[in-house]
Write a protein that holds these residues in place. Structure first.
Motif, PDB file in Angstrom:
ATOM      1  N   THR A  60       9.405 -39.864  36.446  1.00  0.00           N
ATOM      2  CA  THR A  60       9.341 -41.106  35.670  1.00  0.00           C
ATOM      3  C   THR A  60       9.053 -40.800  34.194  1.00  0.00           C
ATOM      4  N   VAL A  61       8.012 -40.012  33.954  1.00  0.00           N
ATOM      5  CA  VAL A  61       7.597 -39.739  32.573  1.00  0.00           C
ATOM      6  C   VAL A  61       8.683 -38.949  31.845  1.00  0.00           C
ATOM      7  N   ALA A  62       9.180 -37.899  32.498  1.00  0.00           N
ATOM      8  CA  ALA A  62      10.204 -37.071  31.851  1.00  0.00           C
ATOM      9  C   ALA A  62      11.473 -37.891  31.626  1.00  0.00           C
ATOM     10  N   GLY A  63      11.810 -38.774  32.595  1.00  0.00           N
ATOM     11  CA  GLY A  63      13.013 -39.601  32.471  1.00  0.00           C
ATOM     12  C   GLY A  63      12.884 -40.550  31.286  1.00  0.00           C
ATOM     13  N   LEU A  64      11.726 -41.213  31.148  1.00  0.00           N
ATOM     14  CA  LEU A  64      11.528 -42.132  30.028  1.00  0.00           C
ATOM     15  C   LEU A  64      11.579 -41.378  28.701  1.00  0.00           C
ATOM     16  N   LEU A  65      10.989 -40.177  28.727  1.00  0.00           N
ATOM     17  CA  LEU A  65      10.970 -39.371  27.506  1.00  0.00           C
ATOM     18  C   LEU A  65      12.394 -39.001  27.097  1.00  0.00           C
ATOM     19  N   ILE A  66      13.161 -38.523  28.065  1.00  0.00           N
ATOM     20  CA  ILE A  66      14.544 -38.128  27.755  1.00  0.00           C
ATOM     21  C   ILE A  66      15.339 -39.357  27.290  1.00  0.00           C
ATOM     22  N   TYR A  67      15.135 -40.478  27.970  1.00  0.00           N
ATOM     23  CA  TYR A  67      15.829 -41.708  27.574  1.00  0.00           C
ATOM     24  C   TYR A  67      15.511 -42.049  26.119  1.00  0.00           C
ATOM     25  N   ALA A  68      14.192 -41.997  25.775  1.00  0.00           N
ATOM     26  CA  ALA A  68      13.791 -42.366  24.416  1.00  0.00           C
ATOM     27  C   ALA A  68      14.392 -41.401  23.388  1.00  0.00           C
ATOM     28  N   VAL A  69      14.371 -40.104  23.728  1.00  0.00           N
ATOM     29  CA  VAL A  69      14.881 -39.106  22.786  1.00  0.00           C
ATOM     30  C   VAL A  69      16.382 -39.320  22.549  1.00  0.00           C
ATOM     31  N   VAL A  70      17.108 -39.577  23.619  1.00  0.00           N
ATOM     32  CA  VAL A  70      18.560 -39.715  23.487  1.00  0.00           C
ATOM     33  C   VAL A  70      18.922 -41.067  22.854  1.00  0.00           C
ATOM     34  N   ARG A  71      18.324 -42.133  23.374  1.00  0.00           N
ATOM     35  CA  ARG A  71      18.685 -43.490  22.957  1.00  0.00           C
ATOM     36  C   ARG A  71      18.333 -43.740  21.488  1.00  0.00           C
ATOM     37  N   PHE A  72      17.186 -43.203  21.060  1.00  0.00           N
ATOM     38  CA  PHE A  72      16.716 -43.529  19.708  1.00  0.00           C
ATOM     39  C   PHE A  72      16.833 -42.347  18.751  1.00  0.00           C
TER      40      PHE A  72
END
Ligand code: CUA
Length: 342
Positions: A60-72
């Motif tokens: 969950t944490v790594a997924g949100l982190l990767i999402y934030a890094v890529v999306r923003f």
């Protein structure tokens, strides 16, 4: 003794893989993922639950982190202004406070229940009783009901379906804190001076289980290894019989025997049926039935035995057995005698 055993040898593999692929025999490495004893099975279940929860959190944490890094991420054409700064969100803060508390509470409850189940397990009247005493750096093992003793290798009967055989251990220490840990059989239990701890094991497969001291206890903590040898019941009975024979009594007078009894070996070591009654070091009555020397420091071969007696410090630096500065002839004599202690 080891030729009597019918355990399968296999190459050490990744612990997790071994646990999943090879359930059914003791591993050649210490392995927490292949429990073969009731208490170890309980520990294994909690370990898997904890790992699963940690995996979900990690993903969950790594997924949100990767999402934030890529999306923003910064894109061509972005202006260099700061993004909107947001302070405070009751919902999010509540979520990341309450969820971890719930997870921790679940883990506490499951752990407490397992500990209680294992520790309060009633001792059956036919359980084998063994006393284990920790020394720097070896294990003294006594079977009070059988009148026999051993060192570093704990022999027990295997538990079979319909014929359960539990072994209850009392754990004590003569010097510092040690910890008895054979991961395929049970969790860790400390051996603490001036205190008696208890634990039990129920090996379900015959073979040699590897363990080691799991509490730092000084220089040679790493060479305070432990073997539990689980025998089918009849074989265990034969082992007990063999340990009751004091072959030392039958050993004919020899130069080696004389030499042994005239050196200070006897101050620290006992050989049942003789005047050697030392308790500081391991009982040598059945020395040659053991697989290792110095609590797992070296294999028990005649060459290693000679090297050990010549200078234990070279094999296990800091161990409490001194270099006796024996001559080659004295060494040969003493080793020849020790080789008769089967
Ligand atoms: Cu005994 Cu570490």
């Amino acid at each position: 003794m080891r030729h009597l055993l019918s355990y399968r040898k296999r190459a050490p593999g990744p612990a997790l893989l071994a646990g999943m692929t090879y359930a059914g025999a003791p591993d050649q490495v210490t392995n927490i993922f292949n429990p073969l004893s009731t208490p170890a099975e309980s520990v294994h279940r909690i370990a898997l639950l904890t790992l699963a929860i940690c995996a979900v959190i990690f993903i969950t944490v790594a997924g949100l982190l990767i999402y934030a890094v890529v999306r923003f991420r910064r894109r061509p054409g972005d202006d260099a202004s700061e993004p909107p700064q947001i302070y405070g969100s009751n919902q999010i803060e509540l979520a990341w406070t309450v969820l971890p508390i719930l997870i921790v509470v679940v883990l506490i409850l499951v752990t407490a229940r397992t500990i209680a189940d294992v520790e309060n397990y009633p001792q059956p009247p036919d359980a084998l009783k063994v006393s284990v005493v920790g020394h720097q750096w070896w294990w003294e093992i006594r079977y009070p009901d059988l009148g026999i003793g051993a060192a570093n290798e704990l022999h027990v009967p295997v538990s079979e379906p319909g014929r359960r055989q539990l072994t209850f251990l009392t754990l004590e220490s003569v010097d510092v804190a040690h910890s008895f840990w054979v991961p395929q059989l049970a969790g860790k239990t400390d051996l603490i001076p001036n205190r008696v701890n208890r634990m039990w094991i129920e090996p379900k497969q015959a073979g040699v289980y590897l363990g080691n001291c799991a509490e730092y206890c000084g220089t040679q903590h790493a060479k305070m290894r432990l073997r539990v040898i689980a025998h089918p019941p009849e074989e265990f009975a034969r082992w007990v019989e063999s340990q009751r024979r004091h072959e030392a009594e039958a050993t004919p007078a020899s130069a080696g025997r004389e030499r042994f009894f005239s050196t200070s070996c006897v101050n620290c070591h006992a050989i049942q049926g003789t005047s050697a009654k030392g308790t500081f070091g391991p009982d040598l009555t059945h020395l040659m039935s053991r697989e290792t020397l110095g609590s797992g420091a070296a294999p028990n071969t005649p060459e290693k035995l000679r090297a050990w007696v010549r200078d234990p410090q070279a094999i296990k630096e800091g161990c409490l057995m001194p270099d006796m500065r024996l001559s080659d002839q004295e060494l040969d004599q003493i080793v020849a005698y020790l080789l008769t202690l089967k």
